[in-house]
Design an enzyme around this catalytic site. Structure first.
Site, short mmCIF file in Angstrom:
data_model
loop_
_atom_site.label_atom_id
_atom_site.label_comp_id
_atom_site.label_asym_id
_atom_site.label_seq_id
_atom_site.Cartn_x
_atom_site.Cartn_y
_atom_site.Cartn_z
N LYS A 29 1.99 25.13 -3.83
CA LYS A 29 0.76 24.51 -3.33
C LYS A 29 0.94 22.99 -3.34
O LYS A 29 0.45 22.28 -4.23
CB LYS A 29 -0.44 24.94 -4.17
CG LYS A 29 -0.71 26.44 -4.06
CD LYS A 29 -1.86 26.86 -4.96
CE LYS A 29 -2.10 28.36 -4.87
NZ LYS A 29 -3.18 28.82 -5.78
N ARG A 60 0.82 -1.22 0.00
CA ARG A 60 0.00 0.00 0.00
C ARG A 60 0.85 1.27 0.00
O ARG A 60 0.55 2.22 -0.73
CB ARG A 60 -0.95 -0.01 1.19
CG ARG A 60 -1.82 1.22 1.35
CD ARG A 60 -2.43 1.73 0.05
NE ARG A 60 -3.06 0.69 -0.74
CZ ARG A 60 -3.30 0.78 -2.03
NH1 ARG A 60 -2.92 1.86 -2.70
NH2 ARG A 60 -3.89 -0.20 -2.68
N ASP A 95 -1.41 37.56 -13.59
CA ASP A 95 -2.40 36.73 -12.91
C ASP A 95 -3.80 36.90 -13.50
O ASP A 95 -4.32 38.01 -13.59
CB ASP A 95 -2.43 37.08 -11.42
CG ASP A 95 -3.28 36.12 -10.62
OD1 ASP A 95 -3.18 34.91 -10.85
OD2 ASP A 95 -4.06 36.59 -9.76
#
Length: 283
Positions: free
Chosen positions: A138, A103, A221
């Site tokens: 981020k 896992r 932006d």
């Protein structure tokens, strides 16, 4: 560009922490109860969908930390394109140990391959332009180095790794500092000779205000392609032009065709879908 592998010493602490989290206080009580200690197994990591692989060393180290007797043999390298059914790596050794490592190995491999796959989708979409796709800060806490590596595996470029890499003046910095002029003046006075300065602008007026201060890069932006084209004309090669906002494989071509140098997208690392990779027993 050649993809440089991360050294094991960087990878091992993250993988070790993930294994300790999974093993808890008593270890893998299921495998220990169900699988005879002498049982051996041969398995394969198999792609279930199209994508790009990243994180093979994380999977390898997960196996190694659980049991040095596990033999992990990659068939592909990070950055390789995947089709459903492709065998990514062969694994053989003690069956208990393989199941214990499974896992954690798949969690890293699926997550990093998902980031690489998403990055590749945009990199391919803008390949006809000079622009590159870049990630941001981020990222998952503690996994920034790994996620930024996965972006490179997908054909992307890395933005800052941390707050100490470069000066990036965002809208809140400008607001609190008292405007573009005040922020740029203070940044220029504080920056060392090797520290680059980037400033975020939302309008062409802000861009005109920032340019005389000689920023190394300008973050444009949430501008539409037609405004980006005008911004690129005004920058005229004096700074790196970076576009951000609403970037995906569908919107990226028009943004890149405006002439910007970089497209940056935070979702590549914070929201990319995990790539479906399974572990199949061969005998």
């Amino acid at each position: 560009m050649t993809l440089l592998a991360l050294p094991d010493i960087m990878i091992e602490p993250s993988v070790r922490a993930a294994l300790l989290e999974d093993l808890g206080r008593a270890g893998d009580i299921t495998s220990d109860a169900v699988i005879p200690p002498e049982a051996q197994a041969r398995v394969a990591l198999v792609a279930r969908e199209h994508g790009v692989v990243a994180g093979l060393d994380f999977a390898r180290i997960a196996c190694k930390l659980v049991d040095p007797e596990i033999r992990f043999t990659p068939r592909l390298a990070d950055g390789a394109r995947l089709s459903p059914g492709d065998i990514i790596a062969d694994i053989k050794g003690p069956a208990r140990s393989i199941l214990t490592a499974e896992r954690v190995a798949l969690n890293f491999l699926g997550h990093l391959s998902g980031i690489a796959s998403a990055t590749r989708g945009i990199a391919d979409a803008i390949a006809h332009t000079k622009a590159k796709i870049s990630c941001t800060r981020k990222t998952t806490p503690g996994l920034r180095f790994a996620e930024k590596y996965a972006v490179r595996a997908g054909g992307g470029a890395n933005h800052r790794f941390g707050l100490d890499d470069a000066i990036l003046i965002k809208d809140n910095h400008i607001a609190i500092a008292g405007g573009v002029e005040a922020a740029m003046t203070r940044a220029r006075a504080a920056a060392g000779h090797l520290v680059k300065i980037e400033i975020e602008v939302d309008t062409l007026d802000q861009l005109d205000e920032a340019l005389p201060f000689g920023p190394d890069a300008i973050l444009l932006d949430n501008m539409k392609p037609e405004m980006l084209r005008e911004a690129v004309l005004r920058i005229n090669g004096r700074a790196v032009a970076e576009a951000s906002g609403r970037i995906n494989a569908e919107t990226a071509p028009a943004i890149a065709e405006s002439g910007v140098d970089l497209l940056s997208a935070g979702w590549l690392t914070h929201s990319a879908r995990v790539l479906d990779i399974g572990l199949d027993f061969l005998d």
